[in-house]
Motif scaffolding. Structure first.
Motif, PDB file in Angstrom:
ATOM      1  N   LYS A  19       0.745  -1.147  -0.002  1.00 24.68           N
ATOM      2  CA  LYS A  19      -0.059  -0.037   0.039  1.00 24.68           C
ATOM      3  C   LYS A  19       0.896   1.216  -0.036  1.00 24.68           C
ATOM      4  O   LYS A  19       0.623   2.082  -0.591  1.00 24.68           O
ATOM      5  N   ALA A  20       1.873   1.229   0.855  1.00 28.56           N
ATOM      6  CA  ALA A  20       2.737   2.399   0.947  1.00 28.56           C
ATOM      7  C   ALA A  20       3.585   2.857  -0.182  1.00 28.56           C
ATOM      8  O   ALA A  20       3.628   3.838  -0.575  1.00 28.56           O
ATOM      9  N   LEU A  21       4.019   1.657  -0.941  1.00 28.95           N
ATOM     10  CA  LEU A  21       4.989   1.877  -2.122  1.00 28.95           C
ATOM     11  C   LEU A  21       3.929   2.171  -3.289  1.00 28.95           C
ATOM     12  O   LEU A  21       4.524   3.209  -3.822  1.00 28.95           O
ATOM     13  N   SER A  22       2.870   1.857  -3.284  1.00 27.30           N
ATOM     14  CA  SER A  22       1.638   2.276  -4.271  1.00 27.30           C
ATOM     15  C   SER A  22       1.360   3.844  -4.041  1.00 27.30           C
ATOM     16  O   SER A  22       1.506   4.484  -5.170  1.00 27.30           O
ATOM     17  N   GLU A  23       1.149   4.242  -2.797  1.00 26.12           N
ATOM     18  CA  GLU A  23       0.868   5.702  -2.586  1.00 26.12           C
ATOM     19  C   GLU A  23       2.015   6.465  -2.833  1.00 26.12           C
ATOM     20  O   GLU A  23       1.929   7.779  -3.292  1.00 26.12           O
ATOM     21  N   TYR A  24       3.356   5.982  -2.319  1.00 27.88           N
ATOM     22  CA  TYR A  24       4.444   6.560  -2.640  1.00 27.88           C
ATOM     23  C   TYR A  24       4.628   7.046  -4.179  1.00 27.88           C
ATOM     24  O   TYR A  24       4.995   8.214  -4.553  1.00 27.88           O
ATOM     25  N   LEU A  25       4.428   6.036  -5.137  1.00 24.64           N
ATOM     26  CA  LEU A  25       4.792   6.286  -6.319  1.00 24.64           C
ATOM     27  C   LEU A  25       3.522   7.396  -6.877  1.00 24.64           C
ATOM     28  O   LEU A  25       3.746   8.181  -7.762  1.00 24.64           O
ATOM     29  N   ARG A  26       2.434   7.363  -6.386  1.00 29.24           N
ATOM     30  CA  ARG A  26       1.122   8.247  -6.829  1.00 29.24           C
ATOM     31  C   ARG A  26       1.531   9.583  -6.466  1.00 29.24           C
ATOM     32  O   ARG A  26       1.628  10.492  -7.271  1.00 29.24           O
ATOM     33  N   GLU A  27       2.189   9.686  -5.136  1.00 31.64           N
ATOM     34  CA  GLU A  27       2.418  11.153  -4.698  1.00 31.64           C
ATOM     35  C   GLU A  27       3.791  11.530  -5.532  1.00 31.64           C
ATOM     36  O   GLU A  27       3.894  13.102  -5.711  1.00 31.64           O
ATOM     37  N   LEU A  28       4.556  10.642  -5.820  1.00 33.40           N
ATOM     38  CA  LEU A  28       6.064  10.955  -6.540  1.00 33.40           C
ATOM     39  C   LEU A  28       5.446  11.744  -7.883  1.00 33.40           C
ATOM     40  O   LEU A  28       5.974  13.136  -8.283  1.00 33.40           O
ATOM     41  N   LYS A  29       4.636  11.099  -8.589  1.00 30.51           N
ATOM     42  CA  LYS A  29       4.048  11.447  -9.654  1.00 30.51           C
ATOM     43  C   LYS A  29       3.299  13.105  -9.640  1.00 30.51           C
ATOM     44  O   LYS A  29       3.482  13.824 -10.746  1.00 30.51           O
ATOM     45  N   ARG A  30       2.527  13.126  -8.596  1.00 29.75           N
ATOM     46  CA  ARG A  30       1.771  14.327  -8.344  1.00 29.75           C
ATOM     47  C   ARG A  30       2.779  15.388  -8.247  1.00 29.75           C
ATOM     48  O   ARG A  30       2.515  16.608  -8.784  1.00 29.75           O
ATOM     49  N   LYS A  31       3.711  15.144  -7.427  1.00 26.53           N
ATOM     50  CA  LYS A  31       4.455  16.022  -7.024  1.00 26.53           C
ATOM     51  C   LYS A  31       5.342  16.559  -8.330  1.00 26.53           C
ATOM     52  O   LYS A  31       5.894  17.920  -8.480  1.00 26.53           O
ATOM     53  N   GLN A  32       5.638  15.778  -9.197  1.00 30.53           N
ATOM     54  CA  GLN A  32       6.372  15.873 -10.292  1.00 30.53           C
ATOM     55  C   GLN A  32       5.806  16.826 -11.257  1.00 30.53           C
ATOM     56  O   GLN A  32       6.178  17.738 -12.005  1.00 30.53           O
ATOM     57  N   ARG A  33       4.235  16.526 -11.399  1.00 25.90           N
ATOM     58  CA  ARG A  33       3.437  17.386 -12.317  1.00 25.90           C
ATOM     59  C   ARG A  33       3.307  18.718 -11.822  1.00 25.90           C
ATOM     60  O   ARG A  33       3.195  19.580 -12.530  1.00 25.90           O
ATOM     61  N   GLU A  34       3.741  18.950 -10.433  1.00 26.84           N
ATOM     62  CA  GLU A  34       3.398  20.281  -9.939  1.00 26.84           C
ATOM     63  C   GLU A  34       4.677  21.172 -10.395  1.00 26.84           C
ATOM     64  O   GLU A  34       4.607  22.559 -10.318  1.00 26.84           O
TER      65      GLU A  34
END
Length: 125
Positions: A46-61
């Motif tokens: 769960k944590a790795l999946s969420e971490y990947l999602r957050e990395l992508k979101r932050k990169q889009r910023e």
């Protein structure tokens, strides 16, 4: 078993630590993944999946997407970047653009559309 909120807090801290000056720090990402992999298996997934999602979101910023009728000049791109970086994000944060992606859209007659994170500016005709 770690509570969901605690796990999210860890993921958020690791995501923030994985970026410096708007750019992803690969060695920090590797350390973060190692930390998350050390959790019990169900939490780790769960944590790795969420971490990947957050990395992508932050990169889009930190990425500016521009859609225009023709290729923009370096000067026009610099000006668009300045405009986007002046925009204040939630919580009073300023955005630092580290990547610019341009696409040509023949349906646009003039002007351009610009997106950074969830913000969209449409100055097209």
């Amino acid at each position: 078993i770690m509570m969901k909120k605690q796990l999210q807090k860890i993921v958020n801290k690791l995501t923030d630590a994985s970026f410096s000056d708007g750019k992803m720090n690969e060695s920090q990402v590797a350390k973060s993944i190692k930390i998350l992999k050390s959790l019990p298996q169900s939490e780790s997934i769960k944590a790795l999946s969420e971490y990947l999602r957050e990395l992508k979101r932050k990169q889009r910023e930190h990425t500016m997407y521009i859609e225009a009728a023709t290729q923009l000049s370096p000067t026009q791109l610099r000006e668009a970047k300045k405009i986007a970086e002046k925009k204040v994000l939630p919580a009073g944060r300023q955005v630092k653009i580290t990547k610019v992606l341009v696409s040509i859209n023949k349906e646009i007659l003039g002007g351009f559309k610009m997106r950074v994170g969830d913000e969209i500016w449409d100055g097209s005709v």
